[in-house]
Scaffold this motif. Structure first.
Motif, PDB file in Angstrom:
ATOM      1  N   GLU A 105       0.823  -1.073   0.029  1.00  0.00           N
ATOM      2  CA  GLU A 105       0.055  -0.089   0.056  1.00  0.00           C
ATOM      3  C   GLU A 105       1.016   1.293  -0.082  1.00  0.00           C
ATOM      4  O   GLU A 105       0.502   2.188  -0.737  1.00  0.00           O
ATOM      5  CB  GLU A 105      -0.963   0.009   1.089  1.00  0.00           C
ATOM      6  N   LEU A 106       1.925   1.145   1.036  1.00  0.00           N
ATOM      7  CA  LEU A 106       2.794   2.271   0.803  1.00  0.00           C
ATOM      8  C   LEU A 106       3.477   2.552  -0.367  1.00  0.00           C
ATOM      9  O   LEU A 106       3.511   3.686  -0.910  1.00  0.00           O
ATOM     10  CB  LEU A 106       3.987   2.306   2.028  1.00  0.00           C
ATOM     11  N   ILE A 128       6.713  17.583   4.088  1.00  0.00           N
ATOM     12  CA  ILE A 128       6.155  17.239   5.497  1.00  0.00           C
ATOM     13  C   ILE A 128       4.809  17.654   5.700  1.00  0.00           C
ATOM     14  O   ILE A 128       4.238  17.098   6.542  1.00  0.00           O
ATOM     15  CB  ILE A 128       7.042  18.038   6.746  1.00  0.00           C
ATOM     16  N   SER A 129       4.186  18.462   4.977  1.00  0.00           N
ATOM     17  CA  SER A 129       2.875  18.891   5.301  1.00  0.00           C
ATOM     18  C   SER A 129       1.828  17.707   4.955  1.00  0.00           C
ATOM     19  O   SER A 129       0.652  17.945   5.331  1.00  0.00           O
ATOM     20  CB  SER A 129       2.544  20.284   4.337  1.00  0.00           C
ATOM     21  N   ALA A 130       2.577  16.871   4.046  1.00  0.00           N
ATOM     22  CA  ALA A 130       1.593  15.784   3.668  1.00  0.00           C
ATOM     23  C   ALA A 130       1.683  14.555   4.623  1.00  0.00           C
ATOM     24  O   ALA A 130       0.827  13.566   4.609  1.00  0.00           O
ATOM     25  CB  ALA A 130       1.936  15.388   2.238  1.00  0.00           C
ATOM     26  N   TRP A 131       2.686  14.524   5.423  1.00  0.00           N
ATOM     27  CA  TRP A 131       2.937  13.340   6.217  1.00  0.00           C
ATOM     28  C   TRP A 131       1.809  13.063   7.090  1.00  0.00           C
ATOM     29  O   TRP A 131       1.373  11.714   7.018  1.00  0.00           O
ATOM     30  CB  TRP A 131       4.065  13.633   7.209  1.00  0.00           C
ATOM     31  N   GLY A 132       0.922  13.794   7.829  1.00  0.00           N
ATOM     32  CA  GLY A 132      -0.160  13.246   8.455  1.00  0.00           C
ATOM     33  C   GLY A 132      -1.319  12.587   7.736  1.00  0.00           C
ATOM     34  O   GLY A 132      -1.650  11.550   8.183  1.00  0.00           O
ATOM     35  N   SER A 133      -1.700  13.425   6.686  1.00  0.00           N
ATOM     36  CA  SER A 133      -2.681  12.644   5.925  1.00  0.00           C
ATOM     37  C   SER A 133      -2.273  11.406   5.300  1.00  0.00           C
ATOM     38  O   SER A 133      -2.961  10.383   5.012  1.00  0.00           O
ATOM     39  CB  SER A 133      -3.356  13.644   4.838  1.00  0.00           C
ATOM     40  N   PHE A 134      -0.998  11.552   4.767  1.00  0.00           N
ATOM     41  CA  PHE A 134      -0.355  10.373   4.115  1.00  0.00           C
ATOM     42  C   PHE A 134      -0.255   9.046   5.120  1.00  0.00           C
ATOM     43  O   PHE A 134      -0.883   7.943   4.686  1.00  0.00           O
ATOM     44  CB  PHE A 134       1.079  10.470   3.750  1.00  0.00           C
ATOM     45  N   LEU A 135       0.071   9.368   6.156  1.00  0.00           N
ATOM     46  CA  LEU A 135      -0.194   8.115   7.420  1.00  0.00           C
ATOM     47  C   LEU A 135      -1.272   7.784   7.628  1.00  0.00           C
ATOM     48  O   LEU A 135      -1.540   6.647   7.798  1.00  0.00           O
ATOM     49  CB  LEU A 135       0.882   8.534   8.424  1.00  0.00           C
ATOM     50  N   GLY A 136      -2.164   8.723   7.732  1.00  0.00           N
ATOM     51  CA  GLY A 136      -3.639   8.604   8.129  1.00  0.00           C
ATOM     52  C   GLY A 136      -4.142   7.547   7.183  1.00  0.00           C
ATOM     53  O   GLY A 136      -4.942   6.547   7.505  1.00  0.00           O
ATOM     54  N   GLN A 137      -3.979   7.666   5.707  1.00  0.00           N
ATOM     55  CA  GLN A 137      -4.529   7.046   4.724  1.00  0.00           C
ATOM     56  C   GLN A 137      -3.845   5.662   4.482  1.00  0.00           C
ATOM     57  O   GLN A 137      -4.825   4.677   4.428  1.00  0.00           O
ATOM     58  CB  GLN A 137      -4.311   7.779   3.513  1.00  0.00           C
ATOM     59  N   LEU A 138      -2.502   5.843   4.972  1.00  0.00           N
ATOM     60  CA  LEU A 138      -1.999   4.410   4.872  1.00  0.00           C
ATOM     61  C   LEU A 138      -2.678   3.358   5.817  1.00  0.00           C
ATOM     62  O   LEU A 138      -2.720   2.198   5.578  1.00  0.00           O
ATOM     63  CB  LEU A 138      -0.467   4.723   5.176  1.00  0.00           C
ATOM     64  N   LEU A 139      -2.834   3.941   7.014  1.00  0.00           N
ATOM     65  CA  LEU A 139      -3.278   3.214   8.165  1.00  0.00           C
ATOM     66  C   LEU A 139      -4.632   2.830   7.749  1.00  0.00           C
ATOM     67  O   LEU A 139      -5.061   1.538   8.027  1.00  0.00           O
ATOM     68  CB  LEU A 139      -3.513   4.038   9.332  1.00  0.00           C
ATOM     69  N   LEU A 140      -5.474   3.611   7.278  1.00  0.00           N
ATOM     70  CA  LEU A 140      -6.881   3.279   6.825  1.00  0.00           C
ATOM     71  C   LEU A 140      -6.991   2.039   5.915  1.00  0.00           C
ATOM     72  O   LEU A 140      -7.705   1.170   5.705  1.00  0.00           O
ATOM     73  CB  LEU A 140      -7.718   4.486   6.437  1.00  0.00           C
ATOM     74  N   SER A 188      -4.610  -0.049   4.904  1.00  0.00           N
ATOM     75  CA  SER A 188      -4.006  -1.296   5.279  1.00  0.00           C
ATOM     76  C   SER A 188      -4.876  -1.793   6.362  1.00  0.00           C
ATOM     77  O   SER A 188      -5.205  -2.964   6.188  1.00  0.00           O
ATOM     78  CB  SER A 188      -2.870  -0.666   6.211  1.00  0.00           C
ATOM     79  N   MET A 189      -5.548  -1.044   6.967  1.00  0.00           N
ATOM     80  CA  MET A 189      -6.831  -1.608   7.966  1.00  0.00           C
ATOM     81  C   MET A 189      -7.752  -2.343   7.017  1.00  0.00           C
ATOM     82  O   MET A 189      -8.350  -3.716   7.329  1.00  0.00           O
ATOM     83  CB  MET A 189      -7.302  -0.641   8.815  1.00  0.00           C
TER      84      MET A 189
END
Lengths: 204, 239
Positions: free
Chosen positions: A109-110, A129-141, A143-144
């Motif tokens: 997914e990453l 760096i400004s996209a890290w939050g949403s990127f990681l959030g999306q990755l988590l969702l 992957s889940m």
């Protein structure tokens, strides 16, 4: 061991290049704390701190090499099967196995997300760096979601918290030879002070 | 036999995705579930498999009500081929993936292996047996996913978009495989040509309700009906 398994030692160091600096960092401050000279090589005095630093590094590298050898020569299922035979709790082994499987799902997914990002951010190095939050959030969702679908697929094929691991291979002659050789070595180092003998080569 | 009796379902606090649905699929039948995106096709599959629970009504699989108590027995009867084969195949090799279900259903390793070999031979996939799942093509993976489900020897097979993202050759291979199966088949798809080839009956869904059901060729050639439900005639019938 590397010779026996036919794995080039260079491959091992290449694969471990990311974690080796961390291992090297272990004990890096020892020379500052223990400055007592224990070995004199001509005009060069070597402190206890330097020796303990190199000992820690060597131990770390050897541990990593042993782990790499195990992973490179043994399928993960077999490792888990062996852990079960050693009576490691089933839940823990299943967790280990599923984590191993889901790491692949997550990296996949990453990869997809990173490609999608770079295709719309040409010339940009890495992810801003400004996209890290949403990127990681999306990755988590994502992957889940995928993990849930995988788990559903397992349930629909009769999974009930128990993996059927590959049958273990029978104990063969060369296994016995390896066992005898390694036990003999450990008995030897128990009764003969090898480290003292080695030390005497350098220190009088 | 699979039966829906006045089944309604909504995801948490949302609008009803399935609204008072009733239909029956007989043994050995091949039924296509068609409808626009969001019509409720995939939810129907999930309901049959007990992955979600209806708010009202009941679902029967071979006279067993799909509920927590019967879940294991119901799931043993139904094989589900997921739309995304990557999510279906979670073991390292095709062989291990195919062994997964038979071993879970308490077959001995020898019996399970015999079953796996028989399915691979039936589908002509012997060469895939020891291949790694992440190293086979999309078409091979879809066939392997069908094989993993057949290794369960289910009484009915549910398929979610079995021909999506396949090239024409692999699509034809999958269609011929589906046609060759003797089990009850329920197939959801937007590929109406494939539905026409593989299903004798079609249920057309719209807004979680049945808009029409009946003979596949009659429904799939009804341009007005299909267009009223955001669909088009199968390509072979378009001029």
């Amino acid at each position: 061991m590397y010779q026996l398994s036919g794995i080039p030692i260079r491959t091992c160091f290449y694969k471990l290049r990311i974690v080796l600096p961390l291992v090297m960092a272990v004990g890096i401050f020892n020379p500052f704390f223990d400055r007592a000279i224990v070995i004199q090589l001509g005009s060069l005095g070597i402190s206890g701190g330097v020796i303990s630093m190199f000992t820690l590094m060597l131990k770390g590298v050897l541990c990593l090499m042993a782990s790499f050898l195990l992973v490179a020569t043994t399928p993960f299922d077999s490792i888990c099967a062996s852990l079960r035979r050693l009576h490691v709790p089933r839940m823990l082994v299943t967790l280990l196995l599923l984590t191993y499987r889901y790491v692949g799902v997550m990296t996949e997914e990453l990869g997809i997300m990173t490609d999608a990002y770079h295709l719309r951010a040409p010339g940009q190095k890495g992810i801003h760096i400004s996209a890290w939050g949403s990127f990681l959030g999306q990755l988590l969702l994502r992957s889940m979601d995928r993990a849930q679908e995988l788990y559903a697929s397992m349930l629909l094929r009769g999974y009930h918290q128990h993996f059927h691991y590959a049958p273990h291979t029978p104990f063969r002659g060369k296994d016995a030879a390896f066992l005898i050789a390694s036990c003999s070595f450990f008995v030897l180092v128990r009764w003969v002070d090898l480290s003292q003998l080695l030390g005497k080569l350098f220190v009088r | 036999m699979i039966e829906f009796e006045n089944v309604s379902f909504a995801y948490e606090r949302g609008e009803a995705v399935i609204d008072g649905l009733s239909f029956r699929v007989g043994d050995g039948e091949s039924v296509g579930l068609i409808g626009a995106n969001g019509a409720g096709k995939s939810t129907i599959m999930k309901l049959m498999l007990g992955l979600v629970t209806p708010q009202s009504g009941r679902i029967l699989v071979d006279d067993l009500i799909v509920d927590r108590k019967n879940l294991a027995a119901v799931r043993k009867k139904l094989g589900f081929v997921l739309q995304n084969s990557d999510n279906q195949m979670f073991m390292p090799t095709v062989y291990e993936d195919m062994m997964f279900a038979p071993l879970n259903y308490m077959l001995s390793r020898d019996e399970a292996e015999k079953r796996v070999d028989a399915v691979l031979a039936q589908l002509g996939l012997e060469k895939l047996k020891y291949r790694y799942n992440h190293r086979i093509s999309g078409g091979e993976k879809r066939m392997a996913a069908i094989a993993t489900v057949l290794a369960m020897e289910p009484e009915a097979i549910l398929m979610d978009e079995p021909t999506s993202a396949l090239d024409p050759y692999n699509r034809r291979v999958v269609i011929n495989t589906i046609k060759g199966l003797s089990q009850t088949r329920i197939i959801t798809s937007h590929d109406l040509d494939m539905i026409m080839d593989t299903c004798s009956r079609v249920i057309l869904l719209s807004g979680g309700k049945i808009a029409a059901q009946g003979d596949a060729s009659a429904i799939l050639s009804d341009r007005e009906l299909l267009e009223a439900n955001h669909m088009e005639l199968p390509l072979r019938l378009q001029r």
